[in-house]
Design an enzyme around this catalytic site. Structure first.
Site, mmCIF file in Angstrom:
data_model
loop_
_atom_site.group_PDB
_atom_site.id
_atom_site.type_symbol
_atom_site.label_atom_id
_atom_site.label_comp_id
_atom_site.label_asym_id
_atom_site.label_seq_id
_atom_site.Cartn_x
_atom_site.Cartn_y
_atom_site.Cartn_z
ATOM 1 N N ILE A 1 1.903 -2.519 -10.733
ATOM 2 C CA ILE A 1 0.459 -2.326 -10.571
ATOM 3 C C ILE A 1 -0.011 -1.286 -11.578
ATOM 4 O O ILE A 1 0.601 -0.230 -11.740
ATOM 5 C CB ILE A 1 0.119 -1.851 -9.144
ATOM 6 C CG1 ILE A 1 0.400 -2.964 -8.126
ATOM 7 C CG2 ILE A 1 -1.334 -1.409 -9.046
ATOM 8 C CD1 ILE A 1 0.217 -2.532 -6.686
ATOM 9 N N CYS B 1 8.321 -15.239 8.041
ATOM 10 C CA CYS B 1 7.886 -15.872 9.269
ATOM 11 C C CYS B 1 7.008 -15.016 10.171
ATOM 12 O O CYS B 1 6.875 -13.815 10.012
ATOM 13 C CB CYS B 1 9.076 -16.380 10.066
ATOM 14 S SG CYS B 1 10.247 -17.324 9.087
#
Length: 669
Positions: A299, A2
């Site tokens: 990654i 949020c």
């Protein structure tokens, strides 16, 4: 989860514009694309808005914020997660409290009603930033979690206090005029920020572990700041020392509990996985605690010196995790540089921030909203090479010649790529930090050592404003001597890092801002405050044993880690710098041509173009030492970042952008 925003007016009779509140939520739609809400009752002079990312209680009607509770006397908006909330909710329900949702967020207004704000905060476990208005006190509370995992910004205008999860939400208010602060710019160029500050004049951060109580008296705001928590290492002569196994067992127990709490969600939870023991430990514990295989996101860089994906693969195989590898190259990293700065709202010294943004995008595209991460381990268990250096220089009594040779050899061999960034290339002493800490921690020296570059890079008008300014003094002023005096040197070094680089770098452009850019929540289990408080008690010689960093953590996780990881020294997770590859250097220079041409620099009135040219020429010279190139690479990234910030936030009208975004989303009231 949020994004929150709000306005607190000087007078209760002042009407809060509903559309402005919604615009402030819309400009951070990326933080909460699932729903939005706002609340601005009449004759109260306060309004809040909320962009929701649904993770716990997926019912969009029941869990919508802001909450308007306690008979209409409380307005509350929250960003983040509270753990162990089910137990607290059950206790409060048994005491007669009525809950309107199953959301973890709703426990706060009920706890405040029962205990008051100050006594509520110790109950809160997790990563959070929230705003609560108490009409009976006529007070607005702004609160941020203990380490600053979740952001919260605020400013004061002629008529209002304006706050939000991101700077752009604050700038979306028409009364807030974006303007760079000269001291803030200077600190952008040297990487390390003064706690609580930003690049923008008048825009502040609520500091980690702090609460602001803002009240209205005779048409004026009164702002009271209270620290409710800090990283409290015991004084050296009062530390209770137990045998090593006690700390090994304690770390294992506390970390497992922290991981179990962070697996709580109504959506799938994955893990980030690099080749370090931190993320590997999290994956190992999460896999053991979960009934299903964990998705592990890794990654991979196009440079073998910086790529850890092969080591991560061993851990994924050991835990039977579903490994998902994202391969990144110069095109992806530099093509997304400007987009990353829009989200970080500060400069970055390395394209690792871009890599993290690309990874969160990849995670979201794979329908995950939540991942567990390894951030915080180096801070608690002294993992960075700078800590080993400070331990040796200041924390050991009379090391013999063999110890000296071993320390210098292992530190140099394992960190030669990072000389000038993770370790200083030259000693830098700040008298004010020395006075407060007892020495200038090695973690700050590489960045304070960029001060001459930073000063000369700013245009003459900005340099005049900074005449006599000492960045070390500004940082020292924000360090609390009560948590430094009498502490072991290693404790002091870790404390300074936690108060500066952890919040200002790792949890900002390496964490929340690039994660939430793609509506993905990261949960750093190591930064559970119960674990942190236990880790603070561990004797320094068990954190760094000889030349071996994170010794206690290694022993606690020994059964989970493949042998290569258990024995591996700390390797900083970092993207390859531009100067290491001609293609990357060309991509970086193309970005300078796009955002920092001589014409653009002159129009912005921030950077000295001639000095910038000389710095680029120095970087291209084969005579420049590698350690200097690492440092200059960082400074050039910061210069580019400043010019991109100027493009995003000064040249553009953010309030108009926010309004247009709300119109585009259909968020019109």
């Amino acid at each position: 989860m949020c994004g929150i925003a709000g306005i607190f007016a000087k007078s209760p009779s002042q009407e809060i514009d509903s559309q402005i509140l919604v615009n402030m939520a819309a400009i951070q739609h990326h933080r909460g694309p699932d729903n939005y809400g706002y609340c601005n009752p009449k004759d109260v002079g306060v309004g809040m808005s909320h962009a929701r990312l649904s993770i716990i209680d997926l019912n969009e009607t029941r869990g919508r914020q802001p909450f308007f509770l306690n008979g209409g006397h409380t307005i509350f908006a929250h960003n983040g997660e509270f753990y162990d909330f089910q137990r607290l909710r059950a206790q409060l329900t048994a005491d007669g409290e009525y809950f309107v949702s199953k959301s973890d967020s709703e426990i706060v207004p009920h706890l405040v009603k029962r205990f008051g704000m100050q006594d509520t905060l110790p109950y809160l476990r997790g990563e959070f930033a929230f705003a609560l208005f108490d009409e009976q006190e006529d007070a607005l509370y702004l609160v941020r979690d203990r380490f600053g995992i979740k952001p919260l910004y605020w400013t004061q205008t002629d008529n209002n206090i304006v706050f939000g999860s991101e700077v752009k939400a604050v700038l979306a208010h028409p009364e807030v005029t974006p303007e760079f602060d000269s001291q803030g710019l200077f600190h952008q160029l040297i990487q390390v920020m003064v706690p609580g500050t930003t690049a923008f004049k008048g825009v502040n951060q609520v500091e980690p572990g702090h609460m602001l109580k803002i009240t209205r008296e005779n048409g004026e705001f009164q702002v009271q700041t209270t620290k409710y928590w800090d990283m409290d290492f015991p004084e050296a002569d009062k530390r209770e020392k137990k045998d090593e196994q006690y700390y090994v067992d304690g770390v294992r127990d506390q970390l497992l509990e922290a991981v179990q709490h962070r697996l709580t969600a109504d959506v799938p939870v994955g893990c980030y996985l690099s080749g370090g023991i931190d993320s590997c430990s999290i994956l190992g514990l999460a896999s053991a605690a979960s009934q299903h295989p964990i998705r592990a996101f890794t990654i991979s860089f196009d440079n073998d010196d910086y790529d850890e994906s092969k080591i991560a693969e061993q851990m994924a195989q050991a835990t039977e995790a579903e490994q998902d590898v994202l391969q990144l190259n110069a095109d992806l990293l530099y093509d997304n540089f400007a987009r990353t700065i829009w989200h970080t709202e500060r400069t970055i010294y390395n394209t690792l921030a871009v890599a993290k943004l690309m990874m969160s995008q990849h995670v979201t595209h794979n329908n995950y909203k939540v991942v567990l991460t390894g951030e915080g381990s180096d801070e608690l268990f002294a993992g960075y090479p700078a800590f080993r250096k400070d331990m040796f220089l200041h924390g050991m009594e009379g090391p013999d010649e063999a110890q000296t040779d071993d320390w210098q050899k292992t530190l140099a061999e394992s960190n030669k790529l990072f000389q000038g960034a993770m370790l200083p290339k030259d000693e830098y002493i700040s008298d004010d930090i020395d006075s407060k800490v007892g020495f200038t921690p090695s973690c700050l020296q590489p960045w304070l050592g960029c001060s001459e570059y930073a000063f000369n890079l700013l245009c003459p008008e900005r340099r005049n404003e900074l005449e006599g300014y000492e960045p070390g003094s500004a940082i020292a002023e924000r360090l609390d001597k009560n948590f430094l005096e009498g502490r072991h040197p290693l404790d002091k070094a870790q404390y300074v890092w936690i108060k500066t680089m952890l919040e200002g770098q790792i949890l900002t452009w390496g964490g929340d801002r690039v994660d939430m850019a793609n509506s993905m929540e990261a949960r750093p289990a190591f930064l559970d405050h119960h674990l942190a408080e236990f880790a603070a008690q561990i004797p320094p010689e068990f954190r760094i044993k000889g030349s071996r960093e994170k010794h206690v953590l290694r022993e606690a996780m020994k059964g989970l880690l493949p042998e290569v990881l258990y024995n591996r020294q700390k390797f900083a997770f970092m993207a390859p710098p531009a100067h290491t590859d001609d293609k990357k250097w060309r991509k970086l220079k193309a970005l300078f041509a796009k955002y920092a041409s001589h014409e653009q620099i002159e129009r912005a009135g921030i950077i000295d173009a001639d000095y910038l040219d000389s710095l680029i020429a120095k970087q291209e010279s084969p005579e420049t030492p590698d350690a200097d190139k690492v440092q200059i690479d960082a400074v050039l990234n910061h210069v580019l970042g400043i010019m991109v910030l100027h493009h995003h936030f000064i040249e553009q009208d953010i309030s108009e952008l926010a309004h247009d975004k709300a119109q585009q989303l259909g968020w019109v009231v």
